[in-house]
Design a protein around this motif. Sequence first.
Motif, mmCIF file in Angstrom:
data_model
loop_
_atom_site.group_PDB
_atom_site.id
_atom_site.type_symbol
_atom_site.label_atom_id
_atom_site.label_comp_id
_atom_site.label_asym_id
_atom_site.label_seq_id
_atom_site.Cartn_x
_atom_site.Cartn_y
_atom_site.Cartn_z
ATOM 1 N N UNK A 165 0.806 -1.128 0.061
ATOM 2 C CA UNK A 165 0.058 0.042 -0.050
ATOM 3 C C UNK A 165 0.779 1.358 0.244
ATOM 4 N N UNK A 166 0.505 2.262 -0.850
ATOM 5 C CA UNK A 166 1.156 3.406 -0.864
ATOM 6 C C UNK A 166 0.537 4.514 -0.054
ATOM 7 N N UNK A 167 1.586 5.172 1.142
ATOM 8 C CA UNK A 167 0.932 5.766 2.167
ATOM 9 C C UNK A 167 0.572 7.157 1.281
ATOM 10 N N UNK A 168 -0.824 7.504 1.672
ATOM 11 C CA UNK A 168 -1.321 8.773 1.166
ATOM 12 C C UNK A 168 -1.578 8.880 -0.254
ATOM 13 N N UNK A 169 -1.277 7.683 -1.006
ATOM 14 C CA UNK A 169 -1.582 7.521 -2.314
ATOM 15 C C UNK A 169 -0.546 8.481 -3.016
ATOM 16 N N UNK A 170 0.714 8.640 -2.390
ATOM 17 C CA UNK A 170 1.885 9.483 -3.152
ATOM 18 C C UNK A 170 3.252 8.310 -2.872
ATOM 19 N N UNK A 171 3.533 8.048 -4.327
ATOM 20 C CA UNK A 171 4.502 7.073 -4.440
ATOM 21 C C UNK A 171 5.791 8.035 -4.616
ATOM 22 N N UNK A 172 6.824 7.671 -3.690
ATOM 23 C CA UNK A 172 8.266 8.427 -3.590
ATOM 24 C C UNK A 172 9.279 7.605 -4.439
ATOM 25 N N UNK A 173 10.163 8.607 -4.957
ATOM 26 C CA UNK A 173 11.270 7.604 -5.631
ATOM 27 C C UNK A 173 11.984 6.711 -4.615
ATOM 28 N N UNK A 174 11.882 6.876 -3.309
ATOM 29 C CA UNK A 174 12.690 6.283 -2.334
ATOM 30 C C UNK A 174 12.007 4.908 -1.808
ATOM 31 N N UNK A 175 10.820 4.750 -2.385
ATOM 32 C CA UNK A 175 9.811 3.715 -2.086
ATOM 33 C C UNK A 175 9.363 2.609 -3.088
ATOM 34 N N UNK A 176 10.538 1.862 -3.583
ATOM 35 C CA UNK A 176 10.302 1.009 -4.780
ATOM 36 C C UNK A 176 9.326 -0.034 -4.139
ATOM 37 N N UNK A 177 8.944 -0.772 -5.266
ATOM 38 C CA UNK A 177 8.326 -2.213 -5.048
ATOM 39 C C UNK A 177 9.355 -3.093 -5.192
ATOM 40 N N UNK A 178 9.492 -3.997 -4.013
ATOM 41 C CA UNK A 178 10.604 -5.119 -4.128
ATOM 42 C C UNK A 178 9.985 -6.379 -3.942
ATOM 43 N N UNK A 179 10.896 -7.414 -4.590
ATOM 44 C CA UNK A 179 10.534 -8.847 -4.446
ATOM 45 C C UNK A 179 11.894 -9.530 -4.508
ATOM 46 N N UNK A 180 12.152 -10.419 -3.259
ATOM 47 C CA UNK A 180 13.016 -11.069 -3.252
ATOM 48 C C UNK A 180 12.744 -12.574 -3.279
ATOM 49 N N UNK A 181 13.104 -13.508 -4.259
ATOM 50 C CA UNK A 181 12.764 -14.622 -4.551
ATOM 51 C C UNK A 181 13.876 -15.542 -4.747
ATOM 52 N N UNK A 182 13.405 -17.042 -4.927
ATOM 53 C CA UNK A 182 14.559 -17.825 -5.051
ATOM 54 C C UNK A 182 14.103 -18.734 -6.273
#
Length: 175
Positions: free
Chosen positions: A54-71
């Motif tokens: 969820x993006x806080x206050x509907x404001x996506x910052x550069x410093x808040x990327x979507x991340x996924x670590x997997x094997x």
Amino acid sequence: MNKLVRNTVAQSLIGVRKVSFPFAGKELFQLLCLCCLCVFSACNFNAVIDTNQNIENNQWLYANPAKADFEIKDISRPYQANFKLRISNDYRYANLYVLVNFKQPKGNKKVRYQFKLAKADGQWLGKGSGDLYTYSFPLLKNHLFTDTGKYSIEVEQNMRDNPLVGVSDIGIEVK
């Protein structure tokens, strides 16, 4: 108990049949297995990872990327990676630029993507529900990983606005 009462009770029980439940024993087990099969068939067991934030206050910052670590354990089958996005009517643009950083066991790769979100007339292309629109964009299609091991995908917004207003949720799915 007197003899008359005993005879009356005995006579009334003669016509009583054994009560049986519609599902018992083996049939009950089969019914439970069928119910479990129905419930779990709706789940996506092919997904290696499926994240959503969820993006806080509907404001996506550069410093808040979507991340996924997997094997990755099986390199013989192809995989697909998708970027998931949910926006509101407050989003001001018809497209979205993102930087995707693919971290692999033997090096990193950064790719810039542009995703089209609306038609020329302003109509949103995503699946709508109320004032929210959902998208799923392919990052990798039928991709064969060369090595087993730990991987990571990060998706950073790459628009001029920081924060980018109108982004509700972001996520990554690898299946």
